[in-house]
Each structure stands twice: as C-alpha cells, then as structure tokens.
Design an enzyme around this catalytic site. Structure first.
Site, PDB file in Angstrom:
ATOM      1  NE  ARG A   1      -7.872  -8.266   1.384  1.00 19.05           N
ATOM      2  CZ  ARG A   1      -6.879  -7.264   1.696  1.00 19.05           C
ATOM      3  NH1 ARG A   1      -6.584  -6.576   0.714  1.00 19.05           N
ATOM      4  NH2 ARG A   1      -6.311  -7.128   2.826  1.00 19.05           N
TER       5      ARG A   1
ATOM      6  N   GLY B   1      -4.475  -5.940   6.306  1.00 21.55           N
ATOM      7  CA  GLY B   1      -5.601  -5.238   6.702  1.00 21.55           C
ATOM      8  C   GLY B   1      -6.788  -6.037   7.260  1.00 21.55           C
TER       9      GLY B   1
ATOM     10  CB  THR C   1      -0.797   0.000   1.151  1.00 19.69           C
ATOM     11  OG1 THR C   1      -1.870  -0.933   1.387  1.00 19.69           O
ATOM     12  CG2 THR C   1      -1.742   1.527   1.554  1.00 19.69           C
TER      13      THR C   1
ATOM     14  CB  THR D   1       1.268  -0.553   5.115  1.00 14.30           C
ATOM     15  OG1 THR D   1       2.598  -0.787   6.055  1.00 14.30           O
ATOM     16  CG2 THR D   1       1.194   0.593   4.578  1.00 14.30           C
ATOM     17  N   GLY D   2       0.000  -3.216   5.623  1.00 13.51           N
ATOM     18  CA  GLY D   2       0.376  -4.612   5.914  1.00 13.51           C
ATOM     19  C   GLY D   2      -1.158  -5.508   5.920  1.00 13.51           C
TER      20      GLY D   2
ATOM     21  N   GLY E   1      -9.318  -4.361   1.585  1.00 15.33           N
ATOM     22  CA  GLY E   1      -8.343  -4.325   2.681  1.00 15.33           C
ATOM     23  C   GLY E   1      -9.005  -3.170   3.442  1.00 15.33           C
ATOM     24  CG  ASP E   2      -5.720  -1.718   6.167  1.00 15.99           C
ATOM     25  OD1 ASP E   2      -5.231  -1.932   4.911  1.00 15.99           O
ATOM     26  OD2 ASP E   2      -4.851  -1.771   7.195  1.00 15.99           O
TER      27      ASP E   2
HETATM   28  N1  ASP Z   1      -3.142  -2.997   3.991  1.00 16.61           N
HETATM   29  C1  ASP Z   1      -3.527  -3.453   2.652  1.00 16.61           C
HETATM   30  C2  ASP Z   1      -4.287  -4.357   2.324  1.00 16.61           C
HETATM   31  O1  ASP Z   1      -4.683  -4.993   3.588  1.00 16.61           O
HETATM   32  C3  ASP Z   1      -2.018  -4.030   2.038  1.00 16.61           C
HETATM   33  C4  ASP Z   1      -0.738  -3.663   2.797  1.00 16.61           C
HETATM   34  O2  ASP Z   1      -0.715  -2.527   2.818  1.00 16.61           O
HETATM   35  O3  ASP Z   1       0.223  -4.372   2.726  1.00 16.61           O
HETATM   36  O4  ASP Z   1      -4.965  -4.360   1.422  1.00 16.61           O
END
Ligand code: ASP
Length: 314
Positions: free
Chosen positions: A194, A220, A166, A217-218, A196-197
């Site tokens: 789907r 979600g 992200t 990030t990461g 994400g956050d």
């Molecule tokens: N947060 C993002 C999601 O879940 C992906 C990411 O930032 O790594 O879609």
C-alpha cells in the site's frame, strides 16, 4: 529570508535544518537533512527506524521530495531495508529520468547508490504488531497465518489509531527557493504494498516557487483522491488567500465519499513565508487523530515556534 514549517513529529530535524538554512544551504538540502534525522528517531513510530510494520510484519517506507524552483521531484514507495528513504528519493530525482520508484525497484536503486541499510523494525513495533494480530485475527486466520486472505483484517485497520503518521517539511531558503518533503511508514499494519500520499507528488506534497508549498498528513487515501497539496497551490494561483486555499482544499476532501474518514492535516506556506495549517477530524473522536499542532520558524526568530493547528470537524 528563510522559513521552515513542519508537522508535530519533526522536532529531531529542526536544529539541523535551520542551521543549514542559516548557512545558506538550499531548501532541498536542508529538508532532506532534517527528514533524515526524523527517520532515525525511534520515538517517531510512523517514520523510518521504529516505524510500524505492514500486516505481514515488514516495515515498508514511503518518501517524496520536490524542488519548487523547477518541479523536479523524486519519490519512493514500499521500500524496505534502508534507513533513509528521503535520500533515496532525492538521489533518484537527481540520477534517474524517473519520479517514482516502488518496492523491488526502489530497493535496487538504493543498493546501486550504496544507501545506508537498516531493518527499521524494533522490538516495540514487533510487540505492537503481534498484539494487533492477536486482537483482530479470528481463530482460523491465526491457525493458518500467514497463508490467509488479508482482505478482512485489512478492513479492520481503517481506524483513527492506525490510519496516520508522517513527517512533512516545507522550507524556503535565502534565495527564495521552496521545497517540500515527506517520509512515512504509512498506515500501520497496512496491506503489503500500500502507498499513501507521501510519495504521491501533488497529493501529499507539492511546491512551486511562484506560489508556495503544501503537504498533507493523515489519511492518504483521501488526499490522493483529491490531489490536495497541488490543489492548495492551484487555489493560490487563482488568487485565494492562503487560508482560503487550505479551507477550499479541505472542502474538496469533504466531497470525497468514503466509509471511513480518518483525520487529515494540510500544511501550507506561501512564497512570502506566511503559513496556514488546517486539520480535520471526525466527530466521534476523542483522540487527536490528526496533528493538533505544528512548528514554524522564520529567519528572524531564534527558535522554532509551536503553534496550534486550526481544527475543523469533517
Ligand atoms: N499520509 C500518510 C499515509 O497515508 C499517513 C499520515 O500522515 O498520517 O500514509
């Protein structure tokens, strides 16, 4: 004085965002412009053009933006065929009485505003997607593709390599207005539809002029369940320090039960422009599956500083 905090992949958008902030633009305009440039950067494989597709080979994008002066927010999820989901989210916030549009509805609105079209799928992404399918589908799934249940292969996407990617921008402008924005192609090879956050206001992004802004990030799926970005702001309201607020939000995430625990990074800036970024990853990694560094600029420094995140184990 103006401030900017972004994650590692945001470099393409720094110069423009800072130029706009220096010229007195609102933080909302500045981060939207910066994020657009990251969305156009094919080197960033998890945002906009060049982002990795969902399991059926379609790039579906998510983006969100929030204005901390009034908590107006706009977000789009699972939108395909448009170059700048962040701008679709921004226009939606300005022109519709809604906060979140997904799929066909988001695309309909993008069409209504004559948003720039783009397929976003690059040859390199198609090759990676095909390689992934080849490695992970069984013979029967390959033979019957795409008329198969996507449930089993989707479970195989819960890895540190795929559950990430992200860009996030947090900014304060010369008037003290704070904004947060986010854009992503989401979890690679995700189940179609789907979210994400990033488009989940309160989970992936939040801003409130009274306290500051936060973004994630990461994975979600974790931050949605814990409402992480808003929690950081709430902890600031409860008079925790910025670092305490981020660590408490990380602790909340530790309490979320899950079979697969991907990396998460939390980016936060208080209303004075102080920053804190904490990243958590799982023990078995070898890969930095959450952002190991971030970028920070304040109106005084001539350039953006690269700073190592505060790394934690889950
Ligand atoms: N947060 C993002 C999601 O879940 C992906 C990411 O930032 O790594 O879609």
């Amino acid at each position: 004085m103006a401030f900017l905090l972004t994650n590692s992949v945001a470099v393409a958008g720094h110069e423009k965002t800072i130029k706009l902030l220096n010229e007195g633009a609102s933080s909302l305009d500045a981060i939207e412009s910066g994020i657009r440039l990251v969305e156009s950067d094919p080197e960033v494989r998890w945002v906009g053009f060049g982002g990795l597709p969902n399991m059926l080979g379609k790039v579906q994008l998510d983006a969100g933006i929030i204005d901390g002066s009034n908590m107006h927010a706009g977000a789009v999820g699972a939108i395909s065929g448009y170059a700048h989901p962040i701008s679709v989210a921004r226009r939606m916030m300005d022109e519709l009485p809604h906060v979140l549009l997904v799929g066909e509805g988001a695309e309909r609105f993008a069409h209504d505003i004559n948003a720039e079209r783009s397929d976003n799928l690059t040859d390199i992404s198609v090759a990676e997607w095909k390689e992934w399918l080849d490695e992970h589908l069984n013979e029967s799934e390959k033979k019957n593709w795409p008329d198969i249940s996507l449930i089993r292969p989707s479970q195989l996407t819960a890895t540190n390599k795929t559950a990430k990617g992200t860009t996030v921008f947090l900014a304060i402008d010369n008037n003290g207005n704070i904004s947060a924005g986010s854009s992503t192609s989401g979890w690679s090879f995700k189940y179609p539809g789907r979210l994400g956050d990033s488009p989940a206001i309160g989970s992936g992004i939040y801003a409130d002029n009274r306290y500051g802004a936060a973004a994630c990030t990461g994975m979600g799926e974790l931050t949605i369940r814990s409402n992480t970005a808003h929690s950081v702001i709430l902890y600031l309201k409860m008079k925790m320090s910025l670092k305490e607020a981020c660590l408490e939000a990380l602790n909340d995430l530790r309490n979320v039960q899950t079979d697969f625990r991907g990396g998460v990074s939390i980016y936060a800036m208080d209303k004075n422009g102080e920053y804190c970024v904490v990243s958590a990853r799982s023990e078995q990694d070898g890969l930095p599956e959450c952002d190991p560094y971030f970028w920070y600029w304040n109106g005084v420094d001539p350039s953006v500083k690269k700073i190592n995140a505060d790394m934690h184990e889950w």
